[in-house]
Design a protein around this motif. Structure first.
Motif, short mmCIF file in Angstrom:
data_model
loop_
_atom_site.label_atom_id
_atom_site.label_comp_id
_atom_site.label_asym_id
_atom_site.label_seq_id
_atom_site.Cartn_x
_atom_site.Cartn_y
_atom_site.Cartn_z
N VAL A 136 -5.97 17.64 27.58
CA VAL A 136 -6.67 17.37 26.32
C VAL A 136 -6.05 16.11 25.71
O VAL A 136 -4.96 16.16 25.14
N VAL A 178 -8.98 24.34 21.64
CA VAL A 178 -8.85 24.95 22.95
C VAL A 178 -9.16 26.43 22.84
O VAL A 178 -8.70 27.11 21.91
N GLU A 211 -11.86 23.14 26.37
CA GLU A 211 -11.62 22.39 25.13
C GLU A 211 -12.91 21.78 24.62
O GLU A 211 -13.76 21.33 25.40
#
Length: 402
Positions: free
Chosen positions: A322, A377, A372
């Protein structure tokens, strides 16, 4: 050949143990639910996943702040395949359903494969409306179309273009038309079991097998490509592909990098247990979880360790990239945010008991893939609760029982 016979015996024992762990059901006089560990997939702000009791569900996280029940918002729905009991169950009613693969999502449709031996294509709007399945006009179908069942599906299906590809426990790869579910091709039997998700690039589909083979197939007709690779030990994880190199975990407790076309590994990285989950690669660095509890960052071309971090429990779920951080969940249910450069980590505290350091992030086991969307998340724990984690504030902001 003593070596070959020993290899076959070890393979049979390992597959038997894995089968027991995956199925988790039996005729013991006590009703037991099937235990799947399907991950979460995100598309257009919606979350699609399987549950441990065999449902495929859609969750709308947009306005959720905690406390609202499942199915309270638009675009939320659930669908449970109806499988007649034909030897899979001890009872005379519908068979229990197990889902191990993460649903594949593409162009507004959701595809899932189930351990019972069937593949489903679902239209989210149609499932929300509650119409009987399948609505063929809406692109819904199941394969096989009859009540017949194939061998179990464990790995996730993959959608590329207008085709669906799925590996089956009968050792074959199935290619189906995405719109109608028509059979495009079925490969030859490539191994006695295929429990992985294939990886596809440049018109070729690659699989890894329990017998230690990497096999390439043409996505046009399923015929085997000239190159294949055979190792001394079997492969356990789904393969990952980066710059014509295939990365895969082995039963010999090593991660291998094998360049397509080569007959020997580019490198081998040993650990203290299996690399069960599929690795992820970004900017020349490979990130992988291991059942020894560690997350390893390796140079993708040399296999040299960049850093490692001990999560304290086996890592079954694949790591999630991410932005410039790596999000990892271990099997005990702790979720960590790691710096990609040096592996420094922060543990996410439990939502209801943040001061209790002995309480894991989720309070339940985690074995499935995370996803995500917009710096949030989402984690599904094995008690079928979805946990939403804000990456910026590093805290759980809500959780939702399914």
């Amino acid at each position: 050949n003593i070596t070959m016979n020993r290899k076959k015996i070890i393979k049979i024992v390992l597959i038997s143990l894995l089968s027991i762990a995956l199925l988790g059901t039996g005729c013991t006089g006590v009703e037991r639910n099937p235990i799947g560990f399907a991950g979460i997939n995100c598309e257009d702000g919606l979350l699609y996943m399987g549950t441990t009791d065999g449902r495929v569900v859609s969750v709308n996280p947009a306005s959720r702040m905690g406390g609202e029940p499942f199915l309270a918002f638009d675009q939320e729905w659930e669908y449970k395949p109806n499988i007649p009991s034909k030897g899979f169950s001890c009872s005379s009613g519908p068979a229990p359903v197990s889902i191990y693969g993460t649903p594949a999502v593409s162009d507004g449709v959701v595809c899932t494969s189930i351990y019972n031996g069937k593949i489903y294509m679902l239209n989210p709007a149609t499932r929300e409306s509650g119409l009987p399945f399948p609505q063929l006009k809406d692109g819904e179908w199941s394969y096989p179309r009859s009540e017949d069942l194939l061998a179990p599906f464990v790995g996730s299906p993959v959608i590329v273009g207008e085709s669906v590809y799925a590996c089956c426990s009968d050792g074959k790869v199935y290619a189906l038309d995405k719109r109608y579910g028509d059979e495009l091709w079925i490969s030859e039997e490539l191994d006695n079991k295929l429990w992985i998700a294939p990886v596809i690039k440049d018109g070729a589909l690659y699989i890894s097998t329990f017998s230690g083979k990497i096999i390439g197939l043409s996505i046009d007709d399923g015929t085997e490509l000239p190159w294949s690779y055979e190792a001394d030990a079997g492969f356990i994880s789904s393969p990952a592909l980066y710059q014509d190199v295939i990365y895969v975990g082995s039963f010999d407790r090593s991660l291998y990098a094998i360049r397509i076309g080569d007959t020997s590994p580019l490198w081998q990285f040993p650990a203290e247990n299996w690399f069960w989950s599929k690795p992820v690669i970004d900017n020349g660095v490979l990130y992988t979880g291991c059942l020894d509890g560690y997350i390893y960052a390796l140079n993708a071309m040399t296999g040299e360790e960049v850093w490692s971090f001990n999560t304290g429990d086996p890592v079954v779920a694949p790591p999630l990239l991410v932005g410039d951080v790596l999000v990892v969940a271990n099997e005990a249910g702790d979720v960590y945010i790691l710096n990609q450069l040096n592996g420094s980590a922060r543990r996410i505290k439990n939502w209801t008991e943040p001061s209790n350091e002995n309480k894991t992030t989720t309070g339940a086991l985690v074995r499935s893939a995370l996803c995500e969307y917009q710096n949030k998340v989402y984690v599904r724990s094995q008690d079928d609760v979805v946990h939403a984690i804000d990456i910026l504030t590093e805290r759980v902001i809500w959780k939702l029982p399914l």
